[in-house]
Write an enzyme that holds these catalytic residues in place. Structure first.
Site, PDB file in Angstrom:
ATOM      1  N   GLU A 115      -5.216   3.367   6.642  1.00 35.48           N
ATOM      2  CA  GLU A 115      -5.243   3.343   5.133  1.00 35.48           C
ATOM      3  C   GLU A 115      -5.572   4.452   4.286  1.00 35.48           C
ATOM      4  O   GLU A 115      -4.629   4.996   3.675  1.00 35.48           O
ATOM      5  CB  GLU A 115      -5.730   1.870   4.600  1.00 35.48           C
ATOM      6  CG  GLU A 115      -5.236   1.662   3.044  1.00 35.48           C
ATOM      7  CD  GLU A 115      -5.653   0.523   2.401  1.00 35.48           C
ATOM      8  OE1 GLU A 115      -5.697  -0.611   3.001  1.00 35.48           O
ATOM      9  OE2 GLU A 115      -6.369   0.621   1.276  1.00 35.48           O
ATOM     10  N   ARG A 125       0.894  -1.392   0.072  1.00 38.11           N
ATOM     11  CA  ARG A 125       0.132   0.087   0.044  1.00 38.11           C
ATOM     12  C   ARG A 125       0.839   1.363  -0.063  1.00 38.11           C
ATOM     13  O   ARG A 125       0.416   2.151   0.578  1.00 38.11           O
ATOM     14  CB  ARG A 125      -0.966   0.073   1.276  1.00 38.11           C
ATOM     15  CG  ARG A 125      -1.965  -1.257   1.181  1.00 38.11           C
ATOM     16  CD  ARG A 125      -2.919  -1.123   0.160  1.00 38.11           C
ATOM     17  NE  ARG A 125      -3.888  -2.225   0.230  1.00 38.11           N
ATOM     18  CZ  ARG A 125      -3.436  -3.456  -0.455  1.00 38.11           C
ATOM     19  NH1 ARG A 125      -2.495  -3.705  -1.356  1.00 38.11           N
ATOM     20  NH2 ARG A 125      -4.269  -4.449  -0.386  1.00 38.11           N
ATOM     21  N   SER A 140     -11.098  -0.801   3.140  1.00 40.14           N
ATOM     22  CA  SER A 140     -10.613  -1.169   4.520  1.00 40.14           C
ATOM     23  C   SER A 140      -9.990   0.206   5.268  1.00 40.14           C
ATOM     24  O   SER A 140      -9.223   0.874   4.525  1.00 40.14           O
ATOM     25  CB  SER A 140      -9.322  -1.934   4.154  1.00 40.14           C
ATOM     26  OG  SER A 140      -9.518  -3.178   3.574  1.00 40.14           O
TER      27      SER A 140
HETATM   28  C1  LIG Z   1     -15.806  -0.633  -1.155  1.00 38.71           C
HETATM   29  C2  LIG Z   1     -14.344  -0.182  -1.428  1.00 38.71           C
HETATM   30  C3  LIG Z   1     -13.522  -1.304  -1.546  1.00 38.71           C
HETATM   31  C4  LIG Z   1     -12.201  -1.301  -1.678  1.00 38.71           C
HETATM   32  N1  LIG Z   1     -11.256  -2.112  -1.785  1.00 38.71           N
HETATM   33  C5  LIG Z   1     -10.006  -2.012  -2.090  1.00 38.71           C
HETATM   34  C6  LIG Z   1      -9.046  -3.371  -2.282  1.00 38.71           C
HETATM   35  O1  LIG Z   1      -9.570  -4.468  -2.233  1.00 38.71           O
HETATM   36  N2  LIG Z   1      -7.787  -3.044  -2.169  1.00 38.71           N
HETATM   37  C7  LIG Z   1      -7.200  -1.876  -2.278  1.00 38.71           C
HETATM   38  O2  LIG Z   1      -6.167  -1.638  -2.431  1.00 38.71           O
HETATM   39  N3  LIG Z   1      -8.010  -0.625  -2.146  1.00 38.71           N
HETATM   40  C8  LIG Z   1      -9.339  -0.658  -2.046  1.00 38.71           C
HETATM   41  N4  LIG Z   1     -10.325   0.261  -1.755  1.00 38.71           N
HETATM   42  C9  LIG Z   1      -9.629   1.720  -1.685  1.00 38.71           C
HETATM   43  C10 LIG Z   1      -9.292   2.469  -2.932  1.00 38.71           C
HETATM   44  O3  LIG Z   1     -10.431   1.872  -3.778  1.00 38.71           O
HETATM   45  C11 LIG Z   1      -7.890   2.247  -3.749  1.00 38.71           C
HETATM   46  O4  LIG Z   1      -7.039   2.591  -2.755  1.00 38.71           O
HETATM   47  C12 LIG Z   1      -8.121   3.105  -5.000  1.00 38.71           C
HETATM   48  O5  LIG Z   1      -6.827   2.732  -5.707  1.00 38.71           O
HETATM   49  C13 LIG Z   1      -8.013   4.493  -4.919  1.00 38.71           C
HETATM   50  O6  LIG Z   1      -8.144   5.309  -5.918  1.00 38.71           O
HETATM   51  P1  LIG Z   1      -8.988   6.481  -6.168  1.00 38.71           P
HETATM   52  O7  LIG Z   1      -8.770   6.886  -7.589  1.00 38.71           O
HETATM   53  O8  LIG Z   1     -10.469   6.469  -5.576  1.00 38.71           O
HETATM   54  O9  LIG Z   1      -7.907   7.489  -5.383  1.00 38.71           O
HETATM   55  P2  LIG Z   1      -8.375   8.624  -4.486  1.00 38.71           P
HETATM   56  O10 LIG Z   1      -9.211   8.432  -3.304  1.00 38.71           O
HETATM   57  O11 LIG Z   1      -9.024   9.791  -5.607  1.00 38.71           O
HETATM   58  O12 LIG Z   1      -7.116   9.315  -3.997  1.00 38.71           O
HETATM   59  C14 LIG Z   1      -6.104   8.445  -3.375  1.00 38.71           C
HETATM   60  C15 LIG Z   1      -4.663   9.155  -3.243  1.00 38.71           C
HETATM   61  O13 LIG Z   1      -4.378   9.113  -4.471  1.00 38.71           O
HETATM   62  C16 LIG Z   1      -3.740  10.407  -4.956  1.00 38.71           C
HETATM   63  N5  LIG Z   1      -4.061  10.520  -6.434  1.00 38.71           N
HETATM   64  C17 LIG Z   1      -4.900  10.174  -7.306  1.00 38.71           C
HETATM   65  N6  LIG Z   1      -4.679  10.129  -8.451  1.00 38.71           N
HETATM   66  C18 LIG Z   1      -3.452  10.585  -8.395  1.00 38.71           C
HETATM   67  C19 LIG Z   1      -2.574  11.166  -9.619  1.00 38.71           C
HETATM   68  N7  LIG Z   1      -2.704  11.082 -10.814  1.00 38.71           N
HETATM   69  N8  LIG Z   1      -1.337  11.346  -9.360  1.00 38.71           N
HETATM   70  C20 LIG Z   1      -0.785  11.402  -8.158  1.00 38.71           C
HETATM   71  N9  LIG Z   1      -1.480  11.084  -6.974  1.00 38.71           N
HETATM   72  C21 LIG Z   1      -2.996  10.893  -7.367  1.00 38.71           C
HETATM   73  C22 LIG Z   1      -4.723  11.399  -4.218  1.00 38.71           C
HETATM   74  O14 LIG Z   1      -4.177  12.461  -4.236  1.00 38.71           O
HETATM   75  C23 LIG Z   1      -4.849  10.734  -2.795  1.00 38.71           C
HETATM   76  O15 LIG Z   1      -3.613  11.165  -2.004  1.00 38.71           O
HETATM   77  C24 LIG Z   1     -11.569   0.143  -1.598  1.00 38.71           C
HETATM   78  C25 LIG Z   1     -12.386   1.221  -1.327  1.00 38.71           C
HETATM   79  C26 LIG Z   1     -13.733   0.890  -1.384  1.00 38.71           C
HETATM   80  C27 LIG Z   1     -14.677   2.059  -1.232  1.00 38.71           C
END
Ligand SMILES: Cc1cc2nc3c(=O)[nH]c(=O)nc-3n(C[C@H](O)[C@H](O)[C@H](O)COP(=O)(O)OP(=O)(O)OC[C@H]3O[C@@H](n4cnc5c(N)ncnc54)[C@H](O)[C@@H]3O)c2cc1C
Length: 307
Positions: free
Chosen positions: A302, A181, A231
């Site tokens: 996380e 992570r 999580s």
């Molecule tokens: C129901 C549910 C289930 C999930 N299951 C999992 C799982 O199984 N495994 C897992 O790892 N995660 C899981 N997640 C967490 C999440 O979905 C992941 O970590 C996902 O990769 C986050 O992506 P996002 O685009 O939503 O990021 P955001 O929430 O929009 O951003 C997260 C971070 O990434 C940064 N970021 C986004 N885009 C960029 C970019 N282009 N350049 C630099 N920084 C950037 C943001 O600034 C922020 O700091 C889950 C979440 C939910 C709600």
């Protein structure tokens, strides 16, 4: 240049701009106060222009992808937010006599869409991500993973914008410092623009079977129908399952206001309706304290906390 001036420049470039936008409308937790401005660049070039304008003029900003890994204060924030929502370009190329598929994605592509695209073509390697919400940008930032798969296993290289010298650069997988992570993006001035992923030809039936298995596991075990941020804690060590540990303390269903430890999966905190940032943080602190007392283990959160 002040923010008004920046808005004028970006408007001319065709960037969508929203004033006083509530971040709760952009997070899966459905919590988040107003940001003075939210920018939605429509192309990668305009995204870079926006980054340059904000950085040069010392305007504090944050990047949002799917907003699925964020806990955001419900007070108004003093930073502006750049959304990657429109950066959804995808290029595909077959390699090695179609034995491999190379896919280049802009950072706003949804990881689950990429997983389905690759799987439908009969290539393997992204089945684990079929149910992970959020974008490729968020996935590289977090080195997202599930069911023994991790984004680091499929990324070939990343195109990034380096805010320290305002240059676009290419980073190979080894340079992205992926671990559990974690990636270089968390501790550096690098913003992901696009990335290349490579997949091996696989057995279509096996790929479909895995996707069905992972999807139904998720549906049965996770509260995906409720507002949440996935999580809430990282796994502190390989053999310590946070959800099981929280459940063993009888905390499933425990609430502070509308923030509740999911009764489906104790590793998730859900928003039952009108949960506030403070309620979520109070519940997190309570779980941390209780786990420490019982297991002598320190939990870390996380999702990213924005306040
Ligand atoms: C129901 C549910 C289930 C999930 N299951 C999992 C799982 O199984 N495994 C897992 O790892 N995660 C899981 N997640 C967490 C999440 O979905 C992941 O970590 C996902 O990769 C986050 O992506 P996002 O685009 O939503 O990021 P955001 O929430 O929009 O951003 C997260 C971070 O990434 C940064 N970021 C986004 N885009 C960029 C970019 N282009 N350049 C630099 N920084 C950037 C943001 O600034 C922020 O700091 C889950 C979440 C939910 C709600």
């Amino acid at each position: 240049m002040d923010l008004e001036g920046i808005c004028k420049e970006l408007y001319i470039l065709g960037c969508e701009i929203r004033k006083d936008e509530y971040l709760k409308n952009h997070t899966s937790f459905r919590i988040g106060g107003k940001t003075p401005y939210m920018f939605f660049p429509k192309t990668k070039n305009v995204f870079v222009e926006t980054l340059i304008l904000l950085k040069r003029n010392n305007i504090p900003f944050k990047i949002i992808g799917g907003g699925t890994n964020l806990i955001v204060t419900d007070y108004d924030v003093d930073f502006v937010v750049l959304s990657t929502k429109y950066l959804t370009g995808i290029k595909e190329e077959f390699l090695s006599d179609r034995q491999k598929l190379l896919v280049e994605t802009e950072c706003g592509v949804y990881l689950a869409s990429l997983s389905y695209l690759v799987s439908e073509r009969g290539y393997s390697g992204l089945e684990f991500a079929c149910g992970i919400p959020g974008t490729v940008g968020g996935a590289l930032y977090m080195n997202a993973g599930a069911y023994d798969g991790e984004i680091k296993n499929i990324v070939l290289e990343a195109e990034v914008f380096d805010l320290s010298d305002m240059k676009v650069k290419k980073f190979r997988n080894e340079e992205l410092e992926f671990s559990y992570r974690k990636s270089i993006f968390q501790d550096s001035p690098l913003i992901l623009l696009s990335s290349k992923q490579v997949f091996n030809k696989g057995n279509v039936y096996e790929i479909k079977r895995k996707i069905e298995e992972f999807s139904s596991k998720r549906l049965n075990k996770q509260p995906i129908e409720m507002p949440c941020a996935g999580s809430i804690f990282k796994r502190p060590k390989p053999d310590f399952y946070v959800g099981t540990a929280i459940e063993s303390l009888g905390l499933k269903g425990y609430s502070i206001g509308d923030a509740q430890i999911s009764s489906k999966h104790a590793g998730f905190i859900i928003n039952k309706g009108n949960a506030t940032f403070n309620q979520v943080m109070a519940l997190i602190d309570y779980v941390k304290k209780t786990i420490k007392e019982k297991y002598q283990v320190d939990l870390t959160v996380e999702p990213e906390i924005w306040k």
